[in-house]
Each structure stands twice: as C-alpha cells, then as structure tokens.
Design a protein around this motif. Structure first.
Motif, PDB file in Angstrom:
ATOM      1  N   ALA A  92       0.837  -1.200   0.000  1.00  0.00           N
ATOM      2  CA  ALA A  92       0.000   0.000   0.000  1.00  0.00           C
ATOM      3  C   ALA A  92       0.874   1.253   0.000  1.00  0.00           C
ATOM      4  CB  ALA A  92      -0.916  -0.004   1.213  1.00  0.00           C
ATOM      5  N   GLU A  93       2.027   1.167   0.646  1.00  0.00           N
ATOM      6  CA  GLU A  93       2.941   2.314   0.696  1.00  0.00           C
ATOM      7  C   GLU A  93       3.486   2.635  -0.689  1.00  0.00           C
ATOM      8  OE1 GLU A  93       3.164  -0.354   2.777  1.00  0.00           O
ATOM      9  OE2 GLU A  93       2.338   0.614   4.547  1.00  0.00           O
ATOM     10  N   HIS A  94       3.872   1.592  -1.426  1.00  0.00           N
ATOM     11  CA  HIS A  94       4.390   1.793  -2.783  1.00  0.00           C
ATOM     12  C   HIS A  94       3.309   2.400  -3.674  1.00  0.00           C
ATOM     13  CE1 HIS A  94       5.919   0.081  -6.778  1.00  0.00           C
ATOM     14  NE2 HIS A  94       6.654   1.127  -6.483  1.00  0.00           N
ATOM     15  N   PHE A  95       2.096   1.878  -3.562  1.00  0.00           N
ATOM     16  CA  PHE A  95       0.965   2.427  -4.316  1.00  0.00           C
ATOM     17  C   PHE A  95       0.720   3.887  -3.934  1.00  0.00           C
ATOM     18  CE2 PHE A  95      -3.627   3.374  -3.896  1.00  0.00           C
ATOM     19  CZ  PHE A  95      -3.892   3.623  -5.231  1.00  0.00           C
ATOM     20  N   SER A  96       0.677   4.178  -2.638  1.00  0.00           N
ATOM     21  CA  SER A  96       0.415   5.541  -2.180  1.00  0.00           C
ATOM     22  C   SER A  96       1.466   6.519  -2.686  1.00  0.00           C
ATOM     23  CB  SER A  96       0.351   5.591  -0.648  1.00  0.00           C
ATOM     24  OG  SER A  96      -0.780   4.893  -0.191  1.00  0.00           O
ATOM     25  N   SER A  97       2.708   6.078  -2.697  1.00  0.00           N
ATOM     26  CA  SER A  97       3.792   6.921  -3.201  1.00  0.00           C
ATOM     27  C   SER A  97       3.618   7.197  -4.693  1.00  0.00           C
ATOM     28  CB  SER A  97       5.135   6.235  -2.937  1.00  0.00           C
ATOM     29  OG  SER A  97       6.178   6.964  -3.515  1.00  0.00           O
ATOM     30  N   ALA A  98       3.285   6.170  -5.462  1.00  0.00           N
ATOM     31  CA  ALA A  98       3.080   6.332  -6.912  1.00  0.00           C
ATOM     32  C   ALA A  98       1.869   7.223  -7.181  1.00  0.00           C
ATOM     33  CB  ALA A  98       2.908   4.964  -7.570  1.00  0.00           C
ATOM     34  N   PHE A  99       0.806   7.023  -6.422  1.00  0.00           N
ATOM     35  CA  PHE A  99      -0.413   7.818  -6.594  1.00  0.00           C
ATOM     36  C   PHE A  99      -0.135   9.290  -6.295  1.00  0.00           C
ATOM     37  CE2 PHE A  99      -4.547   9.572  -5.649  1.00  0.00           C
ATOM     38  CZ  PHE A  99      -5.388   8.934  -6.544  1.00  0.00           C
ATOM     39  N   ARG A 100       0.566   9.539  -5.188  1.00  0.00           N
ATOM     40  CA  ARG A 100       0.893  10.917  -4.808  1.00  0.00           C
ATOM     41  C   ARG A 100       1.778  11.580  -5.866  1.00  0.00           C
ATOM     42  NH1 ARG A 100       0.793  13.735  -0.092  1.00  0.00           N
ATOM     43  NH2 ARG A 100       0.459  11.888   1.162  1.00  0.00           N
ATOM     44  N   LYS A 101       2.720  10.842  -6.397  1.00  0.00           N
ATOM     45  CA  LYS A 101       3.611  11.382  -7.432  1.00  0.00           C
ATOM     46  C   LYS A 101       2.813  11.744  -8.691  1.00  0.00           C
ATOM     47  CE  LYS A 101       7.813  10.322  -9.974  1.00  0.00           C
ATOM     48  NZ  LYS A 101       8.863   9.354 -10.231  1.00  0.00           N
ATOM     49  N   TYR A 102       1.836  10.925  -9.025  1.00  0.00           N
ATOM     50  CA  TYR A 102       1.056  11.133 -10.249  1.00  0.00           C
ATOM     51  C   TYR A 102       0.021  12.245 -10.089  1.00  0.00           C
ATOM     52  CZ  TYR A 102      -1.285   9.866 -14.596  1.00  0.00           C
ATOM     53  OH  TYR A 102      -1.805   9.884 -15.869  1.00  0.00           O
ATOM     54  N   TYR A 103      -0.724  12.243  -8.970  1.00  0.00           N
ATOM     55  CA  TYR A 103      -1.820  13.197  -8.766  1.00  0.00           C
ATOM     56  C   TYR A 103      -1.507  14.335  -7.800  1.00  0.00           C
ATOM     57  CZ  TYR A 103      -5.136  10.176 -11.238  1.00  0.00           C
ATOM     58  OH  TYR A 103      -5.804   9.442 -12.188  1.00  0.00           O
ATOM     59  N   GLN A 104      -0.348  14.307  -7.146  1.00  0.00           N
ATOM     60  CA  GLN A 104       0.044  15.309  -6.147  1.00  0.00           C
ATOM     61  C   GLN A 104      -0.937  15.363  -4.973  1.00  0.00           C
ATOM     62  OE1 GLN A 104       0.176  16.529  -9.674  1.00  0.00           O
ATOM     63  NE2 GLN A 104       2.149  15.521  -9.486  1.00  0.00           N
ATOM     64  N   ILE A 105      -1.500  14.214  -4.639  1.00  0.00           N
ATOM     65  CA  ILE A 105      -2.413  14.093  -3.508  1.00  0.00           C
ATOM     66  C   ILE A 105      -2.390  12.627  -3.066  1.00  0.00           C
ATOM     67  CG2 ILE A 105      -4.427  13.663  -4.979  1.00  0.00           C
ATOM     68  CD1 ILE A 105      -6.098  15.272  -2.969  1.00  0.00           C
ATOM     69  N   SER A 106      -2.577  12.389  -1.797  1.00  0.00           N
ATOM     70  CA  SER A 106      -2.567  11.008  -1.315  1.00  0.00           C
ATOM     71  C   SER A 106      -3.859  10.297  -1.729  1.00  0.00           C
ATOM     72  CB  SER A 106      -2.434  10.972   0.210  1.00  0.00           C
ATOM     73  OG  SER A 106      -3.659  11.352   0.812  1.00  0.00           O
ATOM     74  N   PRO A 107      -3.842   8.976  -1.814  1.00  0.00           N
ATOM     75  CA  PRO A 107      -5.071   8.241  -2.126  1.00  0.00           C
ATOM     76  C   PRO A 107      -6.187   8.527  -1.122  1.00  0.00           C
ATOM     77  CG  PRO A 107      -3.188   6.774  -2.294  1.00  0.00           C
ATOM     78  CD  PRO A 107      -2.690   8.071  -1.728  1.00  0.00           C
ATOM     79  N   ARG A 108      -5.836   8.643   0.142  1.00  0.00           N
ATOM     80  CA  ARG A 108      -6.830   8.910   1.182  1.00  0.00           C
ATOM     81  C   ARG A 108      -7.488  10.277   0.975  1.00  0.00           C
ATOM     82  NH1 ARG A 108      -6.707   5.615   4.506  1.00  0.00           N
ATOM     83  NH2 ARG A 108      -4.599   5.248   5.077  1.00  0.00           N
TER      84      ARG A 108
END
Length: 115
Positions: A92-108
């Motif tokens: 989940a951490e790896h996903f959250s990092s990738a998501f934040r990098k792509y959208y500039q916001i955390s998944p949560r």
C-alpha cells in the motif's frame, strides 16, 4: 495507426491494467517490442511505461471513488491496501507513493474529495 491496432492498444490498457506487459501487448499487435514502443511514442507521445502508469492511476482513481465495490465497507469503499494489490503494487505504501507522485495528492485525500 490502423483502427484494429488502436482498438487493441486502447482495450489492453483499459481492461488489463493489472498485468500490463510490453511483450504481451507486442504479441497482440503482432509486432516486436521495439516496434510497439515506437508505435506508442508516435501515436500517443508516451512510452509503454508512461501509458502503463496512466492506466493504473486512472483505474486507481475510479476504484478509490467507487463506494460499491465491497459490501463490508460500503460506506467508504474498498481499502487502499486492496486497491494496491489489485493494481499489482507490492504494498500500500508503494501504491500511495506512486499515486501521490502522479496526482500530487494522497489516495486517502483523493477519496475524501471524490466522495
């Protein structure tokens, strides 16, 4: 880009975001991996890895905003860990990092805004 090749590419990235592979896409297109890379760059202006990230992040955004995927947690949708696993991330951490990098916001935070 022929309609059939375009359809193969679009459907591949849309429906098979969990297990995207350059070799598998190349096989479907009946091209070499290098020819497939050139085709993607020429018509989409993106590398295979960029298209892959785009497909996974689009799926992630939809899954985070969908409240109906898991009846046990219907009020808040599927867990971020479950979404990360479905998208093929190791954690989940790896996903959250990738998501934040792509959208500039955390998944949560994305989920809070979407819901």
């Amino acid at each position: 880009l022929t309609d059939s090749k375009s359809k193969i590419i679009e459907e591949y990235f849309l429906y098979e975001y969990q297990n995207l592979s350059l070799d598998a896409l190349a096989d479907r297109l009946k091209l070499s991996s290098r020819q497939t890379q050139r085709l993607l760059m020429e018509y989409y202006g993106k590398t295979f890895h960029q298209k892959k990230a785009e497909a996974k992040m689009s799926a992630a955004a939809l899954l985070l905003a969908d409240k109906s995927k898991n009846m046990a947690t219907i009020d808040k949708g599927r867990s971020i860990t479950s979404i990360a696993e479905d998208l093929g991330y190791s954690s989940a951490e790896h996903f959250s990092s990738a998501f934040r990098k792509y959208y500039q916001i955390s998944p949560r935070e994305y989920r809070k805004q979407a819901l």
